[in-house]
Motif scaffolding. Sequence first.
Motif, PDB file in Angstrom:
ATOM      1  N   TYR A 288       0.843  -1.190   0.000  1.00  0.00           N
ATOM      2  CA  TYR A 288       0.000   0.000   0.000  1.00  0.00           C
ATOM      3  C   TYR A 288       0.879   1.240   0.000  1.00  0.00           C
ATOM      4  O   TYR A 288       1.900   1.295   0.694  1.00  0.00           O
ATOM      5  CB  TYR A 288      -0.912   0.025   1.231  1.00  0.00           C
ATOM      6  CG  TYR A 288      -1.957  -1.061   1.228  1.00  0.00           C
ATOM      7  CD1 TYR A 288      -3.173  -0.876   0.577  1.00  0.00           C
ATOM      8  CD2 TYR A 288      -1.720  -2.281   1.870  1.00  0.00           C
ATOM      9  CE1 TYR A 288      -4.134  -1.882   0.562  1.00  0.00           C
ATOM     10  CE2 TYR A 288      -2.675  -3.281   1.859  1.00  0.00           C
ATOM     11  CZ  TYR A 288      -3.877  -3.072   1.206  1.00  0.00           C
ATOM     12  OH  TYR A 288      -4.812  -4.072   1.185  1.00  0.00           O
ATOM     13  N   GLU A 317      -7.276  -4.143  -7.897  1.00  0.00           N
ATOM     14  CA  GLU A 317      -6.613  -3.421  -6.816  1.00  0.00           C
ATOM     15  C   GLU A 317      -7.413  -2.170  -6.482  1.00  0.00           C
ATOM     16  O   GLU A 317      -8.111  -1.612  -7.331  1.00  0.00           O
ATOM     17  CB  GLU A 317      -5.172  -3.078  -7.200  1.00  0.00           C
ATOM     18  CG  GLU A 317      -4.318  -4.334  -7.355  1.00  0.00           C
ATOM     19  CD  GLU A 317      -2.873  -4.035  -7.693  1.00  0.00           C
ATOM     20  OE1 GLU A 317      -1.990  -4.327  -6.865  1.00  0.00           O
ATOM     21  OE2 GLU A 317      -2.633  -3.524  -8.793  1.00  0.00           O
ATOM     22  N   GLN A 334      -3.354   0.186  -3.414  1.00  0.00           N
ATOM     23  CA  GLN A 334      -2.630  -1.072  -3.597  1.00  0.00           C
ATOM     24  C   GLN A 334      -1.739  -0.923  -4.821  1.00  0.00           C
ATOM     25  O   GLN A 334      -2.154  -0.358  -5.842  1.00  0.00           O
ATOM     26  CB  GLN A 334      -3.616  -2.218  -3.821  1.00  0.00           C
ATOM     27  CG  GLN A 334      -4.344  -2.659  -2.569  1.00  0.00           C
ATOM     28  CD  GLN A 334      -5.319  -3.769  -2.893  1.00  0.00           C
ATOM     29  OE1 GLN A 334      -6.422  -3.505  -3.346  1.00  0.00           O
ATOM     30  NE2 GLN A 334      -4.906  -5.008  -2.668  1.00  0.00           N
TER      31      GLN A 334
END
Length: 417
Positions: A288, A317, A334
């Motif tokens: 992240y 994502e 992400q």
Amino acid sequence: MRVGIAGGGIAGLTLAWLLSESHEVVLLEERPRLGGNVKSVLTAADGGPCAIDLGVRETPVEVSPVWRHIAAAVGVSAGDLVATTASRVVLRKHERSPLWVSAADPTDTARPVTTGGPAYRAMARFADESARWETEGMSWDVTVGDVLDSWPLPSTAVRHLLCALPASLHGCTTDEVRSLSARAVGTTFTPPHTVPRTTYLRSGNSSLVHGLAAGARPARLLLGTGLRAVRRAGEGFELVDSAGAVHATDVVALALPADHALAALSGLAGAGAWRTALKAVEYREVTYVLHHDPYGMPENRRTWSAGNTTVDGNRSETTTWYGPSLGVDLFVSQLDHRAGRPREELARSSFRATLPTPQACRARQRLGAIHEGQRLLFLGHCTTPVETQEAAMASAVAVAQHLTPCGKRLRDYLEGG
């Protein structure tokens, strides 16, 4: 009683907090920080400081009674809780029209909300079936693939929609979602006609970690000191840490990733069944990144949501936008398989997500079962089919009830929760 806890995530810290008033507790944490999948970053936004979580970001307080009680007990004030709606958009890369747009609030008229059609009906059916599976206690062995193959789904796009959220959450492909437990995956779905609500901590989830750690004194919390081996010593155990020090304990509580617990038990006689169960828990690494620019957001700002999931091939994502919750244009994305990058990374961190396969769900039930007289126990995500802070804390409460049913903090929780 001497209690050795391995793992300084939310589960291990909650157990240390519950037991430290009445027992001698030592907690070993391999990393130089506490919190596990909790990591808050302090950054500037609109001229002032702002705490943003890279790991665990939110908790639905309305359905988290254990979290709510313990958070308040360790000093998290009601004013620190930021209630918000959990709006969501799902889109496929290079397509302007989203697969799914949820409402942002009950009177939402500005967004092109999905209110009908095949996607809406599929989402509604999955949410309704998920509620039924939970009520009826459906087997964890039924997979998402079993369910989807039994439904007359009209298109690949709808299949992508149903698999996008769990693929993003667990860091796997949309194809791998088919092999996951339908009941476990279903806990993340909400009826499409409702607007789900959640809660952020204004000071970041690390404030909960700090409260638990401060309240756990006089427990010894040893950072940068991992567990290397568990040995039997008479009626108790010895914990050998990464520095070679030996800690004598009467009870061992493992709040570790499954592979770390497996390594620590590799030489322990009589732990064969536990080792077999631990081998069934699989992981995927998810990265992240915190950033200012709207990387990962839809082109059409009217569809911007708290959660923005993009499907690209067999990957999906998510970018989290903090506008609805904290009123700032900060984003956490992400970043494992996407093309391109944010213009400027403010912070980054990687975490390990578990795959709730039927095998893993069965293994977690075995690891979480507590028998009379048991003195080597497991807690945290290795014991709960659904990986949430609520489930982690509840597993710590279960271990504390087994070890010290008359503990003051446990009684306070049971009487007040």
